[in-house]
Design an enzyme around this catalytic site. Structure first.
Site, PDB file in Angstrom:
ATOM      1  N   HIS A   1      45.436  39.957  35.604  1.00  0.00           N
ATOM      2  CA  HIS A   1      44.123  39.918  34.453  1.00  0.00           C
ATOM      3  C   HIS A   1      44.157  38.886  33.721  1.00  0.00           C
ATOM      4  O   HIS A   1      45.136  38.185  33.673  1.00  0.00           O
ATOM      5  CB  HIS A   1      44.310  41.468  33.746  1.00  0.00           C
ATOM      6  CG  HIS A   1      45.574  41.599  33.169  1.00  0.00           C
ATOM      7  ND1 HIS A   1      46.625  42.071  33.603  1.00  0.00           N
ATOM      8  CD2 HIS A   1      45.500  41.510  31.685  1.00  0.00           C
ATOM      9  CE1 HIS A   1      47.619  42.287  32.688  1.00  0.00           C
ATOM     10  NE2 HIS A   1      46.867  41.942  31.503  1.00  0.00           N
TER      11      HIS A   1
ATOM     12  N   HIS B   1      43.171  37.880  29.709  1.00  0.00           N
ATOM     13  CA  HIS B   1      42.565  38.274  28.030  1.00  0.00           C
ATOM     14  C   HIS B   1      42.490  36.808  27.261  1.00  0.00           C
ATOM     15  O   HIS B   1      42.991  35.931  27.534  1.00  0.00           O
ATOM     16  CB  HIS B   1      43.537  38.660  27.410  1.00  0.00           C
ATOM     17  CG  HIS B   1      44.308  40.049  27.745  1.00  0.00           C
ATOM     18  ND1 HIS B   1      43.453  41.086  27.804  1.00  0.00           N
ATOM     19  CD2 HIS B   1      45.561  40.410  28.271  1.00  0.00           C
ATOM     20  CE1 HIS B   1      44.341  42.205  28.265  1.00  0.00           C
ATOM     21  NE2 HIS B   1      45.609  41.807  28.552  1.00  0.00           N
TER      22      HIS B   1
ATOM     23  N   TYR C   1      51.202  30.143  30.738  1.00  0.00           N
ATOM     24  CA  TYR C   1      49.864  30.320  30.973  1.00  0.00           C
ATOM     25  C   TYR C   1      49.005  30.984  29.917  1.00  0.00           C
ATOM     26  O   TYR C   1      48.319  32.114  30.045  1.00  0.00           O
ATOM     27  CB  TYR C   1      49.598  31.150  32.352  1.00  0.00           C
ATOM     28  CG  TYR C   1      50.306  30.599  33.602  1.00  0.00           C
ATOM     29  CD1 TYR C   1      50.463  29.239  33.860  1.00  0.00           C
ATOM     30  CD2 TYR C   1      51.193  31.501  34.088  1.00  0.00           C
ATOM     31  CE1 TYR C   1      51.058  28.932  34.872  1.00  0.00           C
ATOM     32  CE2 TYR C   1      52.062  31.105  35.162  1.00  0.00           C
ATOM     33  CZ  TYR C   1      52.036  29.808  35.525  1.00  0.00           C
ATOM     34  OH  TYR C   1      52.759  29.310  36.471  1.00  0.00           O
TER      35      TYR C   1
END
Length: 201
Positions: free
Chosen positions: A79, A81, A171
């Site tokens: 996922h 954000h 990341y």
């Protein structure tokens, strides 16, 4: 030098009844939003170097055609954000996400198909095989809300047990904010995991 944020541009959405007949997204022209986008069936490909390159290129391409500012972000395996700010008078983040997801799916499907991440069929089916159909959004209300979601984004890899220290996850936008003086490099090392629920969503 730390970036200065103009508090006058933060907008507060009108509260709606919790008994809405259908799902409606909050749309504030020129607003700042927190988003969560999840891969289909939680497939863990977003930190793959090839996929990261494709996603970065696609985001830049969409930004050129439909401007938005990527304020903060973190990529986890399954996922993503991020916080965006849209241009004044523009509230169409759905178009931008649709383009990002579709362009990524087109570029990555041949790379991901051997791992079972894509299916044959029309483009909507291929996109659905890579991304969850919906995404989560939240309108950032003020400077404090922005900081809470910033903390949530950058602490997320520790919360998920991917690293022990925030600074060790490569990341994310964390090191950019460290360079701007908004975080010390050792931020998060004293945070109790039980207290991290206070960050964002």
């Amino acid at each position: 030098m730390a970036r200065q944020y103009d508090l006058n541009r933060w907008a507060v959405p009108t509260l709606r009844s919790v008994f809405m007949p259908q799902y409606r997204r909050a749309r504030i022209p020129g607003g700042t939003y927190f988003f969560t986008v999840v891969t289909h069936a939680r497939q863990p490909f977003l930190t793959d170097p090839h996929c990261r390159t494709i996603l970065a290129n696609v985001i830049r391409e969409v930004q050129l055609a439909h401007s938005f500012s990527l304020e903060a972000w973190v990529s986890l395996p399954d996922h993503w954000h991020c916080v965006w700010t849209l241009p004044e008078g523009d509230a169409d983040y759905s178009k931008r996400w649709g383009l990002i997801k579709a362009k990524f799916s087109k570029e990555a499907r041949s790379f991901l198909r051997p791992k079972g991440c894509c299916s044959n069929g029309d483009s909507r089916k291929r996109e659905a095989a890579i991304w969850q159909r919906r995404f989560w959004e939240h309108v950032i209300r003020d400077e404090a809300d922005f900081r809470i979601h910033l903390d949530y984004i950058h602490y997320n890899p520790v919360k998920h047990g991917l690293v022990d220290r925030v600074q060790d996850w490569p990341y994310s936008s964390f090191h950019r904010f460290v360079a701007q003086g908004m975080y010390p490099i050792d931020w998060g090392e004293q945070v109790d995991l039980a207290e991290s629920h206070a960050f964002g969503e």
